[in-house]
Scaffold this motif. Structure first.
Motif, PDB file in Angstrom:
ATOM      1  N   GLY A 151     -42.778  18.792 -24.666  1.00  0.00           N
ATOM      2  CA  GLY A 151     -41.539  18.296 -24.086  1.00  0.00           C
ATOM      3  C   GLY A 151     -41.655  17.764 -22.687  1.00  0.00           C
ATOM      4  N   SER A 152     -42.744  18.074 -21.990  1.00  0.00           N
ATOM      5  CA  SER A 152     -42.912  17.603 -20.617  1.00  0.00           C
ATOM      6  C   SER A 152     -42.906  16.072 -20.557  1.00  0.00           C
ATOM      7  CB  SER A 152     -44.216  18.164 -20.041  1.00  0.00           C
ATOM      8  OG  SER A 152     -44.442  17.689 -18.734  1.00  0.00           O
ATOM      9  N   GLY A 153     -43.601  15.436 -21.492  1.00  0.00           N
ATOM     10  CA  GLY A 153     -43.635  13.978 -21.514  1.00  0.00           C
ATOM     11  C   GLY A 153     -42.289  13.371 -21.848  1.00  0.00           C
ATOM     12  N   ASP A 154     -41.478  14.054 -22.658  1.00  0.00           N
ATOM     13  CA  ASP A 154     -40.141  13.551 -22.981  1.00  0.00           C
ATOM     14  C   ASP A 154     -39.266  13.520 -21.732  1.00  0.00           C
ATOM     15  OD1 ASP A 154     -40.866  13.460 -25.727  1.00  0.00           O
ATOM     16  OD2 ASP A 154     -40.443  15.614 -25.882  1.00  0.00           O
ATOM     17  N   VAL A 155     -39.386  14.547 -20.895  1.00  0.00           N
ATOM     18  CA  VAL A 155     -38.655  14.570 -19.631  1.00  0.00           C
ATOM     19  C   VAL A 155     -39.058  13.374 -18.766  1.00  0.00           C
ATOM     20  CG1 VAL A 155     -38.217  15.854 -17.502  1.00  0.00           C
ATOM     21  CG2 VAL A 155     -38.369  17.067 -19.686  1.00  0.00           C
ATOM     22  N   LEU A 156     -40.356  13.086 -18.713  1.00  0.00           N
ATOM     23  CA  LEU A 156     -40.835  11.940 -17.933  1.00  0.00           C
ATOM     24  C   LEU A 156     -40.235  10.643 -18.449  1.00  0.00           C
ATOM     25  CD1 LEU A 156     -42.652  10.663 -15.770  1.00  0.00           C
ATOM     26  CD2 LEU A 156     -44.507  10.657 -17.447  1.00  0.00           C
ATOM     27  N   THR A 157     -40.148  10.480 -19.760  1.00  0.00           N
ATOM     28  CA  THR A 157     -39.552   9.267 -20.322  1.00  0.00           C
ATOM     29  C   THR A 157     -38.121   9.093 -19.825  1.00  0.00           C
ATOM     30  OG1 THR A 157     -40.915   9.338 -22.307  1.00  0.00           O
ATOM     31  CG2 THR A 157     -38.835   8.149 -22.474  1.00  0.00           C
ATOM     32  N   GLY A 158     -37.364  10.188 -19.815  1.00  0.00           N
ATOM     33  CA  GLY A 158     -35.996  10.109 -19.310  1.00  0.00           C
ATOM     34  C   GLY A 158     -35.931   9.733 -17.844  1.00  0.00           C
ATOM     35  N   ILE A 159     -36.810  10.315 -17.051  1.00  0.00           N
ATOM     36  CA  ILE A 159     -36.839  10.006 -15.612  1.00  0.00           C
ATOM     37  C   ILE A 159     -37.133   8.522 -15.386  1.00  0.00           C
ATOM     38  CG2 ILE A 159     -38.098  10.419 -13.462  1.00  0.00           C
ATOM     39  CD1 ILE A 159     -38.606  13.300 -14.480  1.00  0.00           C
ATOM     40  N   LEU A 160     -38.155   8.026 -16.052  1.00  0.00           N
ATOM     41  CA  LEU A 160     -38.540   6.621 -15.881  1.00  0.00           C
ATOM     42  C   LEU A 160     -37.416   5.685 -16.301  1.00  0.00           C
ATOM     43  CD1 LEU A 160     -42.148   6.917 -17.358  1.00  0.00           C
ATOM     44  CD2 LEU A 160     -41.583   6.584 -14.943  1.00  0.00           C
ATOM     45  N   THR A 161     -36.775   5.992 -17.425  1.00  0.00           N
ATOM     46  CA  THR A 161     -35.678   5.151 -17.911  1.00  0.00           C
ATOM     47  C   THR A 161     -34.532   5.128 -16.905  1.00  0.00           C
ATOM     48  OG1 THR A 161     -36.287   5.748 -20.187  1.00  0.00           O
ATOM     49  CG2 THR A 161     -34.130   4.746 -19.858  1.00  0.00           C
ATOM     50  N   ALA A 162     -34.213   6.282 -16.345  1.00  0.00           N
ATOM     51  CA  ALA A 162     -33.127   6.362 -15.371  1.00  0.00           C
ATOM     52  C   ALA A 162     -33.428   5.577 -14.108  1.00  0.00           C
ATOM     53  CB  ALA A 162     -32.854   7.826 -15.023  1.00  0.00           C
ATOM     54  N   LEU A 163     -34.652   5.654 -13.629  1.00  0.00           N
ATOM     55  CA  LEU A 163     -35.004   4.925 -12.409  1.00  0.00           C
ATOM     56  C   LEU A 163     -34.925   3.413 -12.643  1.00  0.00           C
ATOM     57  CD1 LEU A 163     -37.966   7.129 -11.124  1.00  0.00           C
ATOM     58  CD2 LEU A 163     -35.650   7.037 -10.216  1.00  0.00           C
ATOM     59  N   LEU A 164     -35.426   2.965 -13.779  1.00  0.00           N
ATOM     60  CA  LEU A 164     -35.314   1.539 -14.113  1.00  0.00           C
ATOM     61  C   LEU A 164     -33.851   1.119 -14.174  1.00  0.00           C
ATOM     62  CD1 LEU A 164     -38.045   1.297 -16.897  1.00  0.00           C
ATOM     63  CD2 LEU A 164     -38.118   0.104 -14.692  1.00  0.00           C
ATOM     64  N   ALA A 165     -33.010   1.936 -14.780  1.00  0.00           N
ATOM     65  CA  ALA A 165     -31.593   1.615 -14.905  1.00  0.00           C
ATOM     66  C   ALA A 165     -30.916   1.502 -13.542  1.00  0.00           C
ATOM     67  CB  ALA A 165     -30.879   2.668 -15.748  1.00  0.00           C
ATOM     68  N   GLN A 166     -31.411   2.253 -12.570  1.00  0.00           N
ATOM     69  CA  GLN A 166     -30.819   2.219 -11.225  1.00  0.00           C
ATOM     70  C   GLN A 166     -31.299   1.033 -10.398  1.00  0.00           C
ATOM     71  OE1 GLN A 166     -30.641   6.389  -9.355  1.00  0.00           O
ATOM     72  NE2 GLN A 166     -31.734   6.748 -11.280  1.00  0.00           N
ATOM     73  N   GLY A 167     -32.196   0.236 -10.957  1.00  0.00           N
ATOM     74  CA  GLY A 167     -32.639  -0.963 -10.261  1.00  0.00           C
ATOM     75  C   GLY A 167     -33.964  -0.851  -9.557  1.00  0.00           C
ATOM     76  N   TYR A 168     -34.649   0.286  -9.724  1.00  0.00           N
ATOM     77  CA  TYR A 168     -36.004   0.377  -9.190  1.00  0.00           C
ATOM     78  C   TYR A 168     -36.911  -0.559  -9.992  1.00  0.00           C
ATOM     79  CZ  TYR A 168     -34.852   4.621  -6.511  1.00  0.00           C
ATOM     80  OH  TYR A 168     -34.315   5.525  -5.613  1.00  0.00           O
ATOM     81  N   SER A 169     -37.868  -1.166  -9.320  1.00  0.00           N
ATOM     82  CA  SER A 169     -38.815  -2.048 -10.007  1.00  0.00           C
ATOM     83  C   SER A 169     -39.698  -1.230 -10.943  1.00  0.00           C
ATOM     84  CB  SER A 169     -39.696  -2.763  -8.986  1.00  0.00           C
ATOM     85  OG  SER A 169     -40.597  -1.832  -8.375  1.00  0.00           O
ATOM     86  N   PRO A 170     -40.381  -1.875 -11.898  1.00  0.00           N
ATOM     87  CA  PRO A 170     -41.291  -1.116 -12.763  1.00  0.00           C
ATOM     88  C   PRO A 170     -42.348  -0.340 -11.973  1.00  0.00           C
ATOM     89  CG  PRO A 170     -40.877  -3.257 -13.724  1.00  0.00           C
ATOM     90  CD  PRO A 170     -40.241  -3.270 -12.365  1.00  0.00           C
ATOM     91  N   PHE A 171     -42.902  -0.962 -10.925  1.00  0.00           N
ATOM     92  CA  PHE A 171     -43.890  -0.249 -10.116  1.00  0.00           C
ATOM     93  C   PHE A 171     -43.262   0.963  -9.445  1.00  0.00           C
ATOM     94  CE2 PHE A 171     -45.661   0.584  -5.878  1.00  0.00           C
ATOM     95  CZ  PHE A 171     -46.955   0.940  -6.223  1.00  0.00           C
ATOM     96  N   ASP A 172     -42.127   0.742  -8.768  1.00  0.00           N
ATOM     97  CA  ASP A 172     -41.480   1.849  -8.062  1.00  0.00           C
ATOM     98  C   ASP A 172     -41.045   2.937  -9.026  1.00  0.00           C
ATOM     99  OD1 ASP A 172     -41.883   0.453  -5.741  1.00  0.00           O
ATOM    100  OD2 ASP A 172     -39.784  -0.129  -5.453  1.00  0.00           O
ATOM    101  N   SER A 173     -40.561   2.549 -10.204  1.00  0.00           N
ATOM    102  CA  SER A 173     -40.136   3.533 -11.192  1.00  0.00           C
ATOM    103  C   SER A 173     -41.308   4.363 -11.683  1.00  0.00           C
ATOM    104  CB  SER A 173     -39.468   2.836 -12.380  1.00  0.00           C
ATOM    105  OG  SER A 173     -38.291   2.170 -11.986  1.00  0.00           O
ATOM    106  N   ALA A 174     -42.420   3.691 -11.986  1.00  0.00           N
ATOM    107  CA  ALA A 174     -43.594   4.398 -12.500  1.00  0.00           C
ATOM    108  C   ALA A 174     -44.167   5.351 -11.455  1.00  0.00           C
ATOM    109  CB  ALA A 174     -44.653   3.392 -12.942  1.00  0.00           C
ATOM    110  N   VAL A 175     -44.352   4.876 -10.247  1.00  0.00           N
ATOM    111  CA  VAL A 175     -44.955   5.682  -9.186  1.00  0.00           C
ATOM    112  C   VAL A 175     -44.032   6.836  -8.783  1.00  0.00           C
ATOM    113  CG1 VAL A 175     -45.620   5.617  -6.754  1.00  0.00           C
ATOM    114  CG2 VAL A 175     -46.457   3.869  -8.314  1.00  0.00           C
ATOM    115  N   MET A 176     -42.761   6.511  -8.550  1.00  0.00           N
ATOM    116  CA  MET A 176     -41.823   7.549  -8.127  1.00  0.00           C
ATOM    117  C   MET A 176     -41.529   8.516  -9.270  1.00  0.00           C
ATOM    118  SD  MET A 176     -38.154   7.026  -6.284  1.00  0.00           S
ATOM    119  CE  MET A 176     -37.027   8.368  -6.012  1.00  0.00           C
TER     120      MET A 176
END
Length: 503
Positions: A436-461
């Protein structure tokens, strides 16, 4: 932070010597003082210290460290491992200083049999070989390394464990250190899984080499730092609202695997998405409504699995994969989303497994999507590699080929960019190796992208946040007791820490 090679580090040394300016022996003294300050924060003067020194500059560091520890009232014994025909000039200077300024016992040994007898509680400092090693160790040096590795004493390495290559795979004996302190920057070797048994827990400290010179060096390898994350983070505005922070879609779940979609949904909400919709098979409807009341729920016509892609136009970011399974009908859903999605896309878990079974679909990946394979998923997608270095080369190549952001998950997760650059993460712990740890990461990444972070910023952050939350959870709960849902619960504290970090 750029990670540079051993050769580039030597060039940075020389540039700093010429332009600071500073004498080489004084730069060595600076490095040794920094090591001793770090050492004192871990070990008390009541512990006897045994310093193994080679005949080169790494050994010169060891001699200076022995002298400085003696002045700080540590009981110190030095073993000079005598090999080769000559010693370096700075080694000779520091040996003379040690003999003139202290009563430290110095043992010069040309065989393992001549090493001093140990009491069993000494801290062993390894300063035999440095980062300039260019060929496998053998003979007396190899015997020395193997002898130290057989000891029960705790071993601390200066700059790099002796015998370990800085920039490539090591296939000969190397010190197995509990702790390593690297000077200026961490070595690429520290991020290779096969080297974990040698490096132990590593840290690095700046010895004030010229920063601008280092950052101009040609290297695809970088380390994510707290300052980098602080510079990426976007504080919320006073008049922001749920529409401001994006609408995320999580496509996940199948019968028996709805929990994966639940964890991704919770991760997305805790990472700040304004709105969240989940798309599930019918069997997940009640589960999601009860487990995550903040999420809106759409369901597929099929009870047990996904068979049709939802309407996608209103979403800012889409995460697909957690728990969806790999049936042919579900594979069709993924293919449809790849073809139709205009929103930012995160592809994880079973979605990656579907892609590995249909290699031609990789060519249909939209530019700038984020993929999050663990090592086995990466292997299934892009083929086996001989070693860790070859895998990093493959990672860089495929990210550039598919114009994707690929997060190779694991200790020090590696984020490859479409440019071919790779960024290593330095948060996270073994307790996060749980379902489940990776599933949490998927949610985090999706949320950051939705907020307007760039793909790089979303992935790194996103990767940094995920690991930081895991570290905070482990500090309070232990690594053994850590569950994926704990990572979600500690995301708030991770955000608070990011906010308080200097840029």
């Amino acid at each position: 932070m750029k990670i540079i090679s051993a050769q580039q580090t030597r060039e940075a040394d020389q540039y700093s010597i010429n332009h600071e300016p500073i004498a080489p022996i004084d730069l060595m003294e600076r490095a040794s003082e920094i090591f001793v300050d770090w050492f004192k924060s871990h070990y008390l003067p009541s512990q006897r210290v045994l310093v193994f020194c080679g005949p080169g500059n790494n050994g010169g560091d060891g001699l200076a460290i022995a002298r400085l520890l003696y002045k700080d009232e540590y009981e110190v014994v030095v073993v000079i491992v005598k090999f080769g025909r000559r010693t370096s000039g700075d080694f000779d200077i520091n040996l003379k200083r040690l003999l003139n300024q202290t009563t430290v016992k110095v043992n010069t040994c040309d065989s393992v049999a001549s090493f001093p007898e140990l009491l069993g509680n000494e801290i062993v400092i390894d300063a035999i070989l440095g980062s300039g090693l260019s060929r496998p160790v053998k003979g007396f040096v190899a015997e020395t390394i193997e002898t130290i590795n057989e000891l029960k004493n705790e071993v601390v390495s200066v700059d790099i464990p002796s015998g370990l290559f800085s920039d490539t795979i090591t296939n000969s004996p190397a010190i197995q250190a509990e702790k390593t302190l690297s000077f200026e920057r961490p070595k690429l070797a520290f991020f290779l899984p096969s080297n974990g048994k040698f490096v132990g827990t590593w840290s690095f400290r700046s010895i004030q080499l010229d920063h601008n010179f280092i950052e101009k060096q040609d290297s695809i390898f970088n380390l994510i730092t707290p300052g980098k994350i602080a510079s990426i983070y976007k504080p919320r505005t006073k008049y922001g609202h749920k529409g401001t922070y994006g609408h995320s879609l999580i496509v996940g779940g199948a019968k028996g695997k709805i929990g994966a979609a639940v964890l991704a949904a919770k991760g997305a909400l805790r990472a700040g998405t304004g709105l969240l919709t989940t798309y599930l098979p019918e069997c997940g409807y009640s589960i999601m409504q009860i487990a995550v009341p903040e999420a809106m729920v759409l369901t597929d016509q099929h009870h047990d699995e996904l068979t049709l892609a939802p309407e996608l136009s209103k979403y800012k970011a889409i995460g697909i994969g957690p728990g969806i399974g790999t049936s042919k009908r579900t594979a069709f859903v993924l293919k449809s989303i790849l073809e139709k999605a205009e929103a930012a896309l995160v592809i994880d878990a079973d979605a990656l497994n579907i892609l590995s079974e249909s290699p031609g679909w990789l060519d249909q990946l939209p530019d700038n999507c984020i993929m999050t394979p663990h090592p086995k998923e990466f292997e299934r997608l892009f083929g086996k590699t001989k070693n860790d270095i070859e895998r990093l080369e493959r990672l860089s190549h495929v990210a550039a080929k598919f114009k994707a952001w690929i997060i190779l998950k694991g200790a020090h997760s590696a984020i490859a960019c479409p440019s071919g650059d790779i960024w290593f993460n330095n948060t996270g712990n073994p307790g996060m190796g749980t379902g489940g740890s990776g599933d949490v990461l998927t949610g985090i990444l999706t949320a950051l992208l939705a907020q307007g972070y760039s793909p790089f910023d979303s992935a790194v952050m996103g990767v940094h946040l995920h690991g930081l939350a895991g570290d905070m959870a482990a500090d309070e709960l232990s690594q053994e007791a850590l569950a994926a849902s704990d990572i979600v619960e500690y995301l708030g504290k991770a955000f608070i820490k990011i906010k308080s970090t200097d840029k």
